[in-house]
Design an enzyme around this catalytic site. Structure first.
Site, PDB file in Angstrom:
ATOM      1  N   CYS A 172     -87.593   4.661  23.744  1.00  0.00           N
ATOM      2  CA  CYS A 172     -88.639   3.770  24.276  1.00  0.00           C
ATOM      3  C   CYS A 172     -89.251   2.946  23.148  1.00  0.00           C
ATOM      4  CB  CYS A 172     -89.739   4.591  24.953  1.00  0.00           C
ATOM      5  SG  CYS A 172     -89.170   5.640  26.293  1.00  0.00           S
ATOM      6  N   CYS A 228    -122.995  -3.710  37.944  1.00  0.00           N
ATOM      7  CA  CYS A 228    -123.491  -2.892  36.819  1.00  0.00           C
ATOM      8  C   CYS A 228    -122.648  -3.155  35.571  1.00  0.00           C
ATOM      9  CB  CYS A 228    -123.411  -1.410  37.167  1.00  0.00           C
ATOM     10  SG  CYS A 228    -124.358  -0.932  38.625  1.00  0.00           S
ATOM     11  N   ASP A 239     -95.302  23.645 -12.404  1.00  0.00           N
ATOM     12  CA  ASP A 239     -96.251  23.481 -13.507  1.00  0.00           C
ATOM     13  C   ASP A 239     -96.941  24.826 -13.720  1.00  0.00           C
ATOM     14  OD1 ASP A 239     -97.760  21.991 -15.399  1.00  0.00           O
ATOM     15  OD2 ASP A 239     -99.434  22.022 -13.994  1.00  0.00           O
ATOM     16  N   ASP A 251    -100.471  19.753  -9.569  1.00  0.00           N
ATOM     17  CA  ASP A 251    -101.809  19.681  -8.992  1.00  0.00           C
ATOM     18  C   ASP A 251    -102.128  18.321  -8.387  1.00  0.00           C
ATOM     19  OD1 ASP A 251    -102.249  18.035 -11.143  1.00  0.00           O
ATOM     20  OD2 ASP A 251    -103.508  19.445 -12.244  1.00  0.00           O
ATOM     21  N   ASP A 273    -100.137  15.310 -12.659  1.00  0.00           N
ATOM     22  CA  ASP A 273     -98.701  15.415 -12.390  1.00  0.00           C
ATOM     23  C   ASP A 273     -98.210  14.323 -11.438  1.00  0.00           C
ATOM     24  OD1 ASP A 273     -98.430  17.754 -13.935  1.00  0.00           O
ATOM     25  OD2 ASP A 273     -99.165  18.967 -12.283  1.00  0.00           O
TER      26      ASP A 273
END
Length: 823
Positions: free
Chosen positions: A18, A92, A513, A713, A717
């Site tokens: 789709c 409304c 690491d 981390d 890195d």
């Protein structure tokens, strides 16, 4: 003009097939630069650089392709949905619309009168939810709820409305279809039913034309737009049989009306069941969306006030009582407690929090009263970022799916050609196929070789149309990604892309690491050695008392170690920090020195009696410090970056999966080898600076076959994570917006790396299984239908089953063994 990003909700774009049709229709518009489709979230994101590309032109293009376009939002704008219970008429609605449109920052107003809802599109940050609520209330109408698009459940409401509509059409089709079956059975096997043709023609009208109206409309739009979709096959498989069957009023012939009603009824049944099943596949992200608190208690004007979470602003101080959810991300400013962070990390053990610590919205305060200063709200919160990352994963493409996408783009036209060819061959030259029918008649009860060639031609052509299933191919990848990414989010594993899932299959080397990945990244007291005449407690008390005056990380590690052992810390006088040597001072009238051999030797002390212990500790990669009390060497305190509890088990589990771990660190060779030996890593790259880690990744990619992953981390890195075939950011905490990583792990637990690999591999296996069975189904079923061995009624049931089997197989992923047993 500058490019704009426009997002459109397309509720019935349920598969990649789709999505491909929608994409083709949009590509015909001028001024569109890029198109991203996400069938899992039913969204299309268009980047447009031409003013002619508007919400209306995009809606029209999507509707021409046979799909319904919902809410449209532009980057730099926000869409709010207001629930206005008293808005019961067009009068409304007009008052509400006029009140809102008086404000220049209101871009568009959409009214959904039947649901008492108003959609307000505003320039970003110009009007808040509270502002819009006041505007409508000033017009004389109460507002019961305000929801920002993407923040909460309008998407869910849209899906629920779509499911409700599918259910309504299913019943509208099924009841008459069942009645037709009830008439057909006695008419065929007992005795003719008076007025049979009239009754079934009448009963089939609500099934084929009323319940099936949306299918026919979609088919017509799709054909006129030259983007044939699945509905074309169903429409052409149900309308001709109905009209051919009406010829029975004028000449004796077999009725096809039962077939038309059955085909449409089973098609609608399949669509309804598929929608429900896909809802189950995406329930993990829906659960995330509903986990947040609805209200917050904040300090205002010297008192406590309860406000909606949508009204929170950075800087608000929230008050959270025991058992309550934390409304939004923030920092603890008062109080101590344990927080259940299982939402974010997948870990069930509550985490201790005290002033200065960060807490995440939607996590639960287990005990103690907390005051938390809000730092992030709305789309910037941890929960919103998680949802965003999961949505990215669900909308991404897996390379193995690309061929399937190209083929499904031509699928429906090819099926139409095969159907037409089957009709012509059976009608004009059926001879070669009659022996096949004669053989089939002995095995299949619905095969009758004695039927007229024209009748056989009609049956074969319709069977080809209704048994073909491009949806099964289109659902193969998105449903597996929906389940897999949802499972990951529940475990604190956020996979950004489908490509990473495929690449994980070939990872043979993983770079870890050392600091912060294998180790905790924080020094801790590991050893206390006492010389003759001193106890370990005396040595530690002296060292901790003097180091308490220092801010150095190693000093603080000694102080924490003493406190953990309940050793009292005495006040220090005459404190001095001696560069590259240590510290000294007076504790309780006694001179204390803590530092290197040189410090003691300068003060006429001989540390040789402790040399053997010093060398042993240093060989273990620890930082050893001598302690002297009252001009006598008293002992040694040693500090080291400690291993994470799960590191050894994680490395062993990776090895079992055929992945070799490589440790990279800036530390010296001796320290690195010691840490690596503790966790079972043989390959060590020591003395590597952050900028050198990229070179290590490149070298491994050249040196070894297979892919290379990198765990770090996500900050220093980042370059290495980007260079690796799969970059894994570990211990991201609240900061999950790490662009460099393909996979983000919320906690620093290395076991999560193992779970990420297992989850990725299991998800990719499901994708391959889905694609295989979808291809096999179509490759086998279409020729069988073309040679006349398949009745159209059986065909439509098989088509429905094929789509459901793909979704069902993806749901079985939840049973995969992802979790790792900790040793």
């Amino acid at each position: 003009m500058n490019p704009r990003k426009i997002t459109i909700n397309v509720a019935d774009m349920g598969s990649d097939h789709c999505a491909g049709i929608v994409r083709k229709s949009l590509e015909r518009l001028e001024g569109i630069e890029t198109i991203e489709t996400n069938s899992a979230r039913k969204k299309v994101i268009v980047t447009a650089s031409d003013e002619s590309v508007t919400a209306d032109t995009l809606r029209q293009a999507i509707e021409r392709a046979g799909y319904e376009a919902g809410a449209v939002t532009t980057e730099g704008e926000s869409l709010f949905w207001l629930t206005v219970p008293g808005m019961g008429s067009d009068h409304c609605a007009g008052i509400v619309r006029d009140s809102l449109q008086r404000h220049d920052s209101v871009v568009d107003v959409q009214i959904r009168l039947s649901r008492h809802r108003v959609g307000v599109q505003v320039a970003d940050d110009a009007l808040t939810a509270a502002d819009l609520k006041k505007i409508v209330e000033k017009a004389g109408y109460e507002v019961s709820d305000v929801i920002e698009e993407g923040e909460d459940s309008d998407e869910d409401a849209s899906e629920e409305a779509y499911l409700s509509n599918a259910r309504k059409h299913l019943w509208m089709a099924m009841i008459p279809a069942i009645a037709i079956m009830g008439l057909m059975m006695p008419h065929m096997f007992w005795k003719p039913v008076p007025g049979y043709l009239f009754w079934i023609a009448l009963l089939a009208v609500p099934t084929v034309f009323v319940a099936g109206w949306e299918t026919h409309r979609s088919a017509w739009r799709s054909l006129t737009n030259r983007t044939a979709n699945m509905d074309v096959l169903i429409s052409m498989g149900s309308l001709p049989p109905y009209f051919i069957g009406l010829a029975g009023f004028f000449t004796p012939m077999t009725s096809f009306i039962e077939m038309a009603a059955t085909i449409m009824a089973f098609h609608l049944l399949g669509r309804y069941l598929e929608t429900r099943a896909k809802g189950r596949a995406s329930q993990a992200i829906r659960k995330l969306l509903h986990l947040g608190a609805k209200t917050a208690r904040v300090e205002r004007d010297g008192g406590e006030t309860e406000v909606s979470v949508k009204e929170l602003r950075p800087g608000d101080v929230m008050i959270i009582r025991p058992g309550e959810k934390i409304p939004t991300d923030g920092d603890v400013v008062e109080g101590n407690s344990h927080i259940d962070e299982s939402l974010a990390t997948g870990e069930s053990v509550p985490v201790e929090k005290q002033p200065g610590d960060t807490v995440l919205g939607a996590t639960i305060n287990k005990e103690g009263r907390l005051k938390v200063k809000a730092t992030k709200v709305g789309k910037d919160t941890f929960l919103s970022q998680v949802v965003k990352l999961v949505e990215e994963a669900q909308g991404s493409k897996v390379p193995v799916q690309e061929l399937a996408d190209k083929i499904t783009g031509y699928f429906v036209p090819v099926v139409l050609v095969i159907s037409l060819a089957s009709f012509l061959v059976w009608w004009l030259a059926p001879g070669p196929f009659i022996p096949i029918l004669e053989w089939g008649a002995g095995v299949l009860p619905w095969v009758n070789p004695e039927l007229a060639p024209l009748l056989l031609a009609v049956l074969a052509a319709i069977a080809v149309l209704v048994i073909s299933c491009p949806c099964a191919l289109g659902l193969a990848t998105p449903t597996a990604l929906m389940v897999g990414s949802g499972m990951g989010a529940e475990r604190g594993i956020l996979i950004r892309s489908g490509e990473a899932i495929q690449t994980f299959r070939n990872v043979r080397r993983i770079i870890l690491d050392k600091t912060g990945t294998i180790t905790t990244g924080e020094p801790a007291l590991t050893d206390v050695v006492a010389a003759d005449g001193f106890s370990e407690d005396e040595v530690l008390r002296a060292a901790a008392s003097i180091e308490d005056a220092s801010e150095h990380p190693l000093a603080q590690a000694i102080v924490r170690g003493a406190k953990d052992k309940d050793i009292g810390i005495e006040p220090v006088e005459d404190f001095k920090a001696l560069t590259a040597r240590g510290v000294e001072g007076t504790v309780d009238g006694t001179r204390v020195r803590v530092g290197t051999r040189k410090l003691l030797e300068e003060n006429g002390l001989d540390p040789s009696g402790l040399e053997e212990a010093m060398a042993r500790l240093e060989n273990q990669g620890k930082t050893a410090m001598l302690v002297a009390v009252d001009d006598r060497p008293a002992g040694i305190v040693a500090v080291a970056d400690t291993l994470k509890e799960s590191s050894k088990a994680a490395v062993a589990a990776l090895r079992e999966m055929g992945i070799v771990s490589i440790m990279v660190t800036g530390d010296n060779e001796r320290t690195a080898r010691h840490v690596a030996g503790q966790v079972g890593i043989d390959d060590v790259r020591a003395g590597v600076m952050p900028e050198g880690k990229v070179d290590v990744v490149k070298a491994l990619q050249t040196e070894f076959p297979g892919r290379v992953a990198m765990v770090g981390d996500g900050i220093n890195d980042a370059a290495a994570l980007k260079q690796a075939d799969v970059g894994i950011a570990i211990g991201a905490g609240a900061d999950v917006t790490i662009e460099a990583a393909d996979v983000t792990l919320v906690t620093g637990d290395l076991i999560k790396v193992v779970e990420a690999v297992r989850l990725s591999r299991a998800t990719f296996r499901k994708i391959l299984q889905n694609l295989f069975w979808a291809w096999i189904y179509n490759i086998v079923a279409i020729p069988v239908a073309a040679v006349g061995l398949l009745h159209p009624m059986i065909g439509v049931i098989a088509m429905t089953a094929s789509s459901l089997s793909v979704v069902g197989n993806s749901l079985l992923l939840k049973r995969a063994g992802i979790d790792v047993k900790r040793k």
